[in-house]
Design a protein around this motif. Structure first.
Motif, PDB file in Angstrom:
ATOM      1  N   LYS A  42      39.711  46.443  15.553  1.00 41.72           N
ATOM      2  CA  LYS A  42      39.788  47.839  14.285  1.00 41.72           C
ATOM      3  C   LYS A  42      41.019  48.857  14.964  1.00 41.72           C
ATOM      4  O   LYS A  42      41.086  49.422  16.124  1.00 41.72           O
ATOM      5  CB  LYS A  42      38.490  48.121  14.600  1.00 41.72           C
ATOM      6  CG  LYS A  42      37.288  47.903  14.104  1.00 41.72           C
ATOM      7  CD  LYS A  42      36.399  48.556  14.083  1.00 41.72           C
ATOM      8  CE  LYS A  42      34.978  47.766  13.400  1.00 41.72           C
ATOM      9  NZ  LYS A  42      33.270  49.209  13.336  1.00 41.72           N
ATOM     10  N   PRO A  43      42.046  48.583  14.114  1.00 42.97           N
ATOM     11  CA  PRO A  43      43.259  49.577  14.509  1.00 42.97           C
ATOM     12  C   PRO A  43      42.736  51.392  14.638  1.00 42.97           C
ATOM     13  O   PRO A  43      41.767  51.306  13.502  1.00 42.97           O
ATOM     14  CB  PRO A  43      44.199  49.142  13.385  1.00 42.97           C
ATOM     15  CG  PRO A  43      42.807  49.583  12.368  1.00 42.97           C
ATOM     16  CD  PRO A  43      41.867  48.685  12.523  1.00 42.97           C
ATOM     17  N   VAL A  44      43.695  51.790  15.614  1.00 42.48           N
ATOM     18  CA  VAL A  44      44.227  53.451  15.053  1.00 42.48           C
ATOM     19  C   VAL A  44      44.852  53.343  14.317  1.00 42.48           C
ATOM     20  O   VAL A  44      46.453  53.291  13.845  1.00 42.48           O
ATOM     21  CB  VAL A  44      44.420  53.794  16.820  1.00 42.48           C
ATOM     22  CG1 VAL A  44      44.294  55.766  16.809  1.00 42.48           C
ATOM     23  CG2 VAL A  44      43.480  53.106  17.619  1.00 42.48           C
ATOM     24  N   VAL A  45      44.599  54.530  12.498  1.00 40.51           N
ATOM     25  CA  VAL A  45      45.181  54.916  11.401  1.00 40.51           C
ATOM     26  C   VAL A  45      45.618  56.661  11.678  1.00 40.51           C
ATOM     27  O   VAL A  45      44.939  57.261  12.201  1.00 40.51           O
ATOM     28  CB  VAL A  45      43.970  54.457  10.439  1.00 40.51           C
ATOM     29  CG1 VAL A  45      43.604  52.731  10.336  1.00 40.51           C
ATOM     30  CG2 VAL A  45      42.927  55.394  10.448  1.00 40.51           C
ATOM     31  N   MET A  46      46.791  56.380  11.325  1.00 39.39           N
ATOM     32  CA  MET A  46      47.058  57.885  10.817  1.00 39.39           C
ATOM     33  C   MET A  46      46.996  57.842   9.205  1.00 39.39           C
ATOM     34  O   MET A  46      47.423  56.660   7.841  1.00 39.39           O
ATOM     35  CB  MET A  46      48.799  57.520  10.892  1.00 39.39           C
ATOM     36  CG  MET A  46      49.492  58.794  10.704  1.00 39.39           C
ATOM     37  SD  MET A  46      51.049  59.577  10.204  1.00 39.39           S
ATOM     38  CE  MET A  46      51.546  60.432  10.489  1.00 39.39           C
ATOM     39  N   HIS A  47      46.152  59.124   8.697  1.00 39.15           N
ATOM     40  CA  HIS A  47      45.302  59.319   7.410  1.00 39.15           C
ATOM     41  C   HIS A  47      46.925  59.886   7.089  1.00 39.15           C
ATOM     42  O   HIS A  47      47.459  60.414   7.268  1.00 39.15           O
ATOM     43  CB  HIS A  47      44.623  60.052   8.055  1.00 39.15           C
ATOM     44  CG  HIS A  47      43.039  59.330   8.699  1.00 39.15           C
ATOM     45  ND1 HIS A  47      42.462  58.744   7.889  1.00 39.15           N
ATOM     46  CD2 HIS A  47      42.489  59.747   9.249  1.00 39.15           C
ATOM     47  CE1 HIS A  47      41.237  57.988   8.500  1.00 39.15           C
ATOM     48  NE2 HIS A  47      41.331  58.529   9.907  1.00 39.15           N
ATOM     49  N   VAL A  48      46.720  59.689   6.024  1.00 37.67           N
ATOM     50  CA  VAL A  48      47.451  60.577   4.692  1.00 37.67           C
ATOM     51  C   VAL A  48      47.153  62.170   5.114  1.00 37.67           C
ATOM     52  O   VAL A  48      46.224  63.007   5.910  1.00 37.67           O
ATOM     53  CB  VAL A  48      47.349  60.283   2.916  1.00 37.67           C
ATOM     54  CG1 VAL A  48      47.625  59.444   3.049  1.00 37.67           C
ATOM     55  CG2 VAL A  48      45.987  60.877   2.781  1.00 37.67           C
ATOM     56  N   ALA A 242      56.708  57.417  14.644  1.00 36.92           N
ATOM     57  CA  ALA A 242      56.704  58.243  16.248  1.00 36.92           C
ATOM     58  C   ALA A 242      55.777  58.675  15.691  1.00 36.92           C
ATOM     59  O   ALA A 242      55.213  58.452  17.252  1.00 36.92           O
ATOM     60  CB  ALA A 242      57.956  59.620  15.785  1.00 36.92           C
ATOM     61  N   HIS A 243      54.629  58.501  15.165  1.00 39.14           N
ATOM     62  CA  HIS A 243      53.018  58.898  16.095  1.00 39.14           C
ATOM     63  C   HIS A 243      52.687  58.054  16.696  1.00 39.14           C
ATOM     64  O   HIS A 243      51.487  58.268  17.102  1.00 39.14           O
ATOM     65  CB  HIS A 243      52.716  59.164  14.206  1.00 39.14           C
ATOM     66  CG  HIS A 243      51.287  59.012  14.068  1.00 39.14           C
ATOM     67  ND1 HIS A 243      50.674  60.496  13.458  1.00 39.14           N
ATOM     68  CD2 HIS A 243      49.726  58.306  14.311  1.00 39.14           C
ATOM     69  CE1 HIS A 243      49.446  60.690  13.533  1.00 39.14           C
ATOM     70  NE2 HIS A 243      49.091  59.187  14.241  1.00 39.14           N
ATOM     71  N   GLU A 244      53.113  56.384  15.895  1.00 42.55           N
ATOM     72  CA  GLU A 244      52.438  55.322  16.167  1.00 42.55           C
ATOM     73  C   GLU A 244      53.153  54.929  17.153  1.00 42.55           C
ATOM     74  O   GLU A 244      51.757  54.140  18.260  1.00 42.55           O
ATOM     75  CB  GLU A 244      52.821  54.358  14.979  1.00 42.55           C
ATOM     76  CG  GLU A 244      51.981  54.620  13.504  1.00 42.55           C
ATOM     77  CD  GLU A 244      50.276  54.849  13.891  1.00 42.55           C
ATOM     78  OE1 GLU A 244      49.508  54.430  14.580  1.00 42.55           O
ATOM     79  OE2 GLU A 244      49.651  55.447  12.913  1.00 42.55           O
ATOM     80  N   LEU A 245      54.260  54.829  17.514  1.00 41.87           N
ATOM     81  CA  LEU A 245      54.859  54.714  18.540  1.00 41.87           C
ATOM     82  C   LEU A 245      54.521  55.127  20.012  1.00 41.87           C
ATOM     83  O   LEU A 245      53.979  55.315  21.273  1.00 41.87           O
ATOM     84  CB  LEU A 245      56.449  54.394  18.987  1.00 41.87           C
ATOM     85  CG  LEU A 245      57.133  53.893  20.163  1.00 41.87           C
ATOM     86  CD1 LEU A 245      56.217  52.685  20.755  1.00 41.87           C
ATOM     87  CD2 LEU A 245      58.141  53.685  20.126  1.00 41.87           C
ATOM     88  N   ALA A 246      53.600  56.828  20.047  1.00 44.91           N
ATOM     89  CA  ALA A 246      53.962  57.802  21.060  1.00 44.91           C
ATOM     90  C   ALA A 246      52.106  58.480  21.031  1.00 44.91           C
ATOM     91  O   ALA A 246      51.748  57.701  21.880  1.00 44.91           O
ATOM     92  CB  ALA A 246      54.081  59.406  20.196  1.00 44.91           C
ATOM     93  N   GLU A 247      51.417  56.993  20.390  1.00 44.53           N
ATOM     94  CA  GLU A 247      50.403  57.244  20.450  1.00 44.53           C
ATOM     95  C   GLU A 247      50.012  55.433  20.992  1.00 44.53           C
ATOM     96  O   GLU A 247      48.841  55.039  22.162  1.00 44.53           O
ATOM     97  CB  GLU A 247      49.305  57.102  19.478  1.00 44.53           C
ATOM     98  CG  GLU A 247      49.238  58.299  18.503  1.00 44.53           C
ATOM     99  CD  GLU A 247      48.060  58.122  17.308  1.00 44.53           C
ATOM    100  OE1 GLU A 247      47.611  59.100  16.928  1.00 44.53           O
ATOM    101  OE2 GLU A 247      48.248  56.693  16.882  1.00 44.53           O
TER     102      GLU A 247
END
Length: 317
Positions: A42-48, A242-247
């Motif tokens: 299950k991936p870690v998602v960035m919501h709208v 940026a959000h995904e790489l920092a996480e």
């Protein structure tokens, strides 16, 4: 903001099927922070973005309940990425004839990430294998002209990365710091997320990978950049990248490294909030990117406020 899971994320049967891929890939997305059990694909998602999460320099009142417990992230015993070796993949038939700024722009974005003040917002965090580093390497994007698949299944995206590795198009990073963002030409549609990151293995080697929709004209994933000169589609991809790489560098794999009591990672806690119109990267390029949560900044009172009026966000500007 709190994160959710992709409804059709890969299960054990899908993982088993992935083992038959040319480079032998298997999905293992770490821990499901919302319930603190194995993530199992299950991936870690960035919501709208939502109406309450679009503030710039958020302020407002903090509830009494919020004052009684710290919003800071805590360590959960896992590894981090001590650097990032980035290998972007653009997947989809339309990329073969694409002439806009997204492919070259994404390459520029990752090149400028290296040792930028923005990347340094993550370097306070440590894991069992060391400390998160601000340095990174990035290769030029490669294009897979075959028909792309959507992001509802982590194993599908891991298999795409595996295919490109098996073909020798991108290298298999053996350091544990490999990061493979996959940019598709598919619009988001009704999906409730803009992008996600996950982890898996290729030939027994752990890698990190991420999925991105085509975000052109997508108001739900648009940072509303009016200052950098980038196209709207590139600006949207840059912000979620940026959000995904920092996480990924602070919480890459099971059992997890850094996230808070609600399961939110550093990017989630500052999503859709901006301190300045744009941030300058190490190569001088400018991007409108959200901040990333800093425990140290929150404790010292030196961060800017997120959508919950918690002053722990940094953007390195």
């Amino acid at each position: 903001m709190a994160r959710g899971w992709v409804a059709a994320a890969a299960g054990l049967s899908v993982v088993a099927a992935a083992i038959a891929a040319p480079a032998v890939a298997s999905a293992s997305a770490g821990h499901a922070r919302a319930v603190h059990v194995g993530r199992a694909g299950k991936p870690v998602v960035m919501h709208v973005k939502s109406a309450k999460s679009t503030a710039v320099k958020g302020g407002g009142k903090v509830s009494a309940a919020a004052k009684t417990s710290s919003p800071n992230m805590t360590f959960h015993g896992g590894v981090i990425m001590t650097s990032a070796n980035i290998h972007p993949i653009f997947w989809g038939t339309s990329w073969a004839t694409y002439t806009g700024d997204k492919i070259t722009g994404v390459d520029t974005f990752y090149a400028g990430w290296n040792n930028s003040n923005y990347a340094k917002t993550t370097t306070e965090y440590t894991g069992t294998n060391g400390t998160v580093g601000a340095t990174s390497t990035s290769s030029a994007s490669v294009i897979d002209k075959t028909t792309a698949s959507g992001g509802s299944n982590t194993t599908t995206i891991l298999n795409e990365v595996s295919k490109e590795i098996a073909a020798g198009v991108v290298p298999l990073d053996t350091s544990g710091n490999g990061y493979y963002p996959v940019y598709t030409d598919l619009p988001r549609g009704s999906a409730a997320y803009c992008a996600w990151h996950s982890t898996g293995t290729v030939n027994g080697q752990r890698i990190q990978f991420a999925f991105f929709w085509k975000l052109d004209g997508d108001a739900g994933c648009d940072p509303a950049d009016t200052t950098t000169g980038h196209s709207q589609g590139l600006a949207a991809l840059a912000n979620v990248s940026a959000h995904e790489l920092a996480e990924a560098v602070t919480d890459p794999a099971s059992p997890g490294a850094w996230y808070d009591s609600k399961g939110s990672e550093n990017g989630d806690k500052c999503a859709w909030t901006y301190n300045v119109p744009n941030v300058t990267f190490s190569d001088g390029t400018k991007w409108k990117v959200q901040g990333e949560w800093s425990n140290a900044a929150y404790t010292a009172g030196t961060g800017y406020a997120n959508s919950s009026a918690q002053k722990g966000c940094l953007d390195g500007h």
